[in-house]
Design an enzyme around this catalytic site. Structure first.
Site: not given
Ligand SMILES: *Cc1c(COP(=O)(O)O)cnc(C)c1O
Length: 813
Positions: A482, A708
């Site tokens: 993702k 700045y």
């Molecule tokens: C993002 C996510 C993961 C992975 O989590 P990590 O801590 O990056 O391993 C697993 N399950 C769900 C539902 C997520 O949204």
């Protein structure tokens, strides 16, 4: 190759090798994905930690492979191909390579050490190639598998071999020694790489020097404690110890060159090495020693050393013009490395169309007719759509390949070819150094500003295997890609994961999944936040929704009914304490009533998400989540006719709650090189490195300010470098004002004043540097973890914050 299966059966301790027809081996393979597997292939089914090639035999048979060395014969394949059964297929591969090696009698140079093996190998190849026909290991093929595979590149016309041997744990070198059988041994730098596999430095040395068992000479940097362990004569070099066989005295060093006066046998001469850094000088000294041993005259040595060049060890994937992608292998052209590069092209191709730009091939040891015959079949097997050859020879031999265009030189190609005709294709650029193919790469590369995020695909593979090694072999792995692969890149990483045959990909929104499908990803994909409006598109693109509410389920069912689909895979999310998404226990009865005997959908999996798997202080809470989940699963699945997949563990879950892996886990941040504890981090490889360059340097006086709001006021004369990266690129302002730093030439440069939108300024008073020099914003050091801590956030946010305007470069060693 000129040997048959019958030749090797006696040497590989075959347990069963019944009724085998005569078979002349043309190709040895261990990679089921290579397109080069065909009737002439003998396939060794290797079994590794996370991998068992026996799974892919059926597929290989379909592709035409007929002969296999295996540890067992899968029941259903007994009569479909010819099998030789052995105790251990890796051992059989090594024994086969020893048999093959012994068909030839040319001398071998064997190189080991922690750093510099590949560079020394490539340089020796360059220095000696005017006088020898050399076979060498391609790239850094130096492992228990890589060395035997490299050996099969030899033939009767070679008169020298140069092979590197790398080990990661005890008892490996003995095997490599038996295969390479070096007469000349080279020991490069002894560093800290791979210390984990050894109990002590001396154990590591003891292991490495086994390579030199039968050497007539060993070349190394002067080191009394190692020398006394060596069984053979030595040639040593040193910049400090005059007792070394070859003593080098640095004269001066400027404009990228270092002059060294070399004293050997009371005779002195000068070499000019086109490098200034210590590692390169050491590697050059090793080469000088080798040439002296081979009785080269000092003038020839000086002449050739002057022309040493930087060795690019990596195959790089770059973004090209007109939506092309480039695989840059513009530094070598030999038959072995062409095979590897073509495998990589297939693995990484981001477009259907594959183009190859190839120069004349040198050093094959084969008559040209035979060499290019082999190249022709490689190109045909790999289904190259368009071939561009450059060189006086190659075009003539390959002219029967359809879609070939030939040029005699790189300049002619650049002048005459319409470069804008490259579009939506993956282009492998592979040429011998003398053809200067880097000029082609520069022109075809998409121009961008100098800030890049480099992503090490090997490190991703390594991290994946690390987490897999904690799991049972049958546990499925969903990898979360993702948010553009946690900021690292979407389809390039998905492509690699597909290559590694993970079971599922996870994305946040339907759009992300659609992008992956458009790029050709075929793995199952789960979508965490499907919006009702995207259900139609999801079905069209074969994306599987997470359904977390009764309303959502009804909405999906409505679409499913309209489209008249059946058994569509969906995933049910249970809320067990995260309180983000998911069904609660009071909805279970209604949910059961809907999913029972429902033919429109198939509940592929039921899962939950842990709120605090990273913090063992909440162990009680986490175990309660797991208990609630198990109850919910038993309850819900009681109305189904099949058992859905159960999954609860994210990265830290895999690390801290391995026992609850169930049928699948969901790996995220760990793949990208960051765990949630120091313990975990130590075992991962760094994946992404954010780099930029120095735009300008100012020297300011005490009392003057930087940036700045005049937040930094100098208290003495200060040299300030400006770097073209700022908070719009994702560098958080909390990291400025002397809290954070970057690395320039391996030294810390503190960030001065406020970070601007597109720039930041650092203190380089103590650092030798100039505009254009490389700057590391994060990577191995500073680590994202450190940046996150100082800027009051977590590595996840730093990663996904890196703006899409920063160019991503993917590479592989
Ligand atoms: C993002 C996510 C993961 C992975 O989590 P990590 O801590 O990056 O391993 C697993 N399950 C769900 C539902 C997520 O949204």
């Amino acid at each position: 190759m000129t040997f048959t299966l019958q030749n090797i059966i006696p040497v590989i301790d075959a347990k069963s090798a019944k009724n085998l027809p005569e078979f002349s081996i043309e190709n040895i393979s261990i990679d089921s994905r290579s397109l080069q597997n065909n009737q002439g292939t003998l396939f060794f089914a290797l079994k590794g930690h996370n991998h068992d090639a026996h799974q892919y035999l059926e597929n290989l048979i379909e592709k035409g492979v007929q002969f296999f060395v295996v540890e067992y014969i899968p029941e259903n394949l007994k009569d479909k191909a010819h099998f030789v059964v052995v105790e251990n297929t890796l051992k059989a591969l090594q024994q086969t390579s020893i048999f093959y090696k012994n068909l030839f009698h040319f001398p071998m140079i064997g190189i080991t050490g922690s750093n510099g093996k590949t560079i020394v190998k490539e340089w020796l190849n360059f220095l000696l190639s005017p006088d020898f026909t050399i076979v060498r290991s391609p790239k850094s093929y130096n492992s228990q598998v890589g060395v035997p595979l490299s050996i099969f590149g030899s033939n009767e016309n070679h008169n020298l071999g140069i092979f590197e041997a790398g080990i990661s744990t005890s008892n490996e070198m003995e095997n490599l020694q038996k295969i390479i059988q070096p007469k000349i041994g080279i020991f490069t730098h002894l560093g800290n790489a791979h210390n984990e596999g050894f109990s002590s430095i001396s154990e590591k040395i003891d292991e490495k020097i086994k390579l030199f068992k039968d050497c007539e000479i060993v070349i190394l940097e002067k080191n009394d404690s190692i020398e006394k362990l060596l069984p053979s004569q030595t040639i040593t070099w040193s910049f400090t110890d005059k007792n070394a066989t070859v003593f080098g005295e640095k004269e001066n060093s400027k404009n990228g060159f270092t002059n060294i006066v070399i004293t050997h046998n009371n005779n002195s001469f000068e070499v000019e090495i086109p490098f200034q850094d210590e590692d390169s000088l050491s590697n050059a000294m090793t080469c000088v020693c080798t040439l002296l041993y081979l009785k080269y005259g000092t003038d020839v040595i000086a002449e050739r050393i002057k022309n040493l060049y930087p060795v690019e060890l990596r195959l790089q994937v770059k973004k090209g013009i007109n939506n092309c992608s480039l695989i840059d292998d513009s530094y070598s052209s030999d038959y072995q490395s062409l095979k590897m590069a073509l495998d990589f092209l297939e693995q990484q191709k981001l477009h259907q169309k594959k183009t190859l730009i190839l120069s004349d091939i040198f050093q094959s040891g084969l008559p040209l007719q035979e060499l290019y015959q082999k190249v022709t079949s490689l190109i045909q097997n790999n289904k190259i759509d368009r071939l561009i050859t450059i060189g006086d020879t190659i075009g003539n031999y390959l002219k029967d390949i359809p879609n070939i265009i030939s040029f005699s030189s790189t300049q002619e190609f650049l002048q005459q070819f319409n470069l804008n005709s490259f579009e939506n294709e993956t282009i492998l650029i592979k040429g011998a150094r003398s053809f200067d193919f880097e000029e082609i790469v520069v022109i075809l590369e998409e121009k961008n500003h100098e800030t890049v995020l480099e992503i090490n695909l090997d490190a991703i593979s390594y991290n994946l295997n690390f987490y897999k090694s904690k799991l049972k072999p049958e546990t499925k792995v969903m990898v979360m890609v993702k948010a553009f692969g946690y900021g690292n890149g979407g389809y390039e990483i998905a492509k690699l994961l597909e290559h590694h045959k993970v079971d599922y990909l996870g994305v946040a929104f339907a759009d992300e999944g659609i992008e992956l499908r458009k790029a050709g990803i075929t793995l199952p994909i789960m979508v965490l936040n499907p919006e009702n409006s995207s259900f139609n598109a999801m079905i069209a693109y074969d994306l599987e929704p997470e359904i977390y509410s009764i309303t959502g389920l009804n909405a999906f069912l409505k679409v499913a009914q309209q489209r008249n689909i059946s058994s569509y895979p969906i995933h049910l999310k249970i809320d067990t304490g995260m309180h983000r998404l998911g069904y609660e226990p009071n909805e279970f009865e209604r949910l059961k009533a809907i999913i029972k005997n429902n033919n429109f959908i198939k509940v592929e999996s039921i899962f939950t998400h842990l709120a605090a798997s990273d913090d063992v202080a909440f162990k009680e809470f986490t175990l309660n989540q797991i208990r609630l989940f198990t109850e919910a699963f038993d309850n819900l699945s009681s109305v189904l006719n099949h058992k859905p997949i159960r999954h609860i563990l994210n990265t830290s879950g895999i690390f801290n709650y391995t026992n609850y892996q169930m049928e699948m886990v969901r790996l995220g941040i760990g793949l990208y090189g960051v765990g949630n504890s120091d313990e975990e981090n130590k075992q991962l490889l760094n994946v992404s490195t954010l780099k930029s360059i120095i735009s300008q340097i100012h020297t300011i006086e005490a009392g003057e300010s930087v940036g700045y709001s005049r937040k930094y006021i100098a208290n003495k004369q200060t040299k300030v470098a400006t770097i073209p990266i700022g908070y719009a690129d994702g560098i958080r302002r909390a990291w400025g004002n002397e809290k954070g730093y970057v690395l320039i030439n391996n030294q810390k440069a503190i960030i001065l004043g406020n970070i601007c939108m597109d720039m930041l300024m650092v203190d380089v008073s103590e650092i030798t540097c100039k505009p254009g020099d490389e700057v590391i914003i994060f990577g191995e050091k500073p680590h994202v973890k450190e940046i996150a801590n100082v800027s009051f956030t977590i590595p996840y946010e730093v990663f996904v914050g890196i703006s899409q305007r920063v160019k991503r470069i993917f590479f592989k060693n």
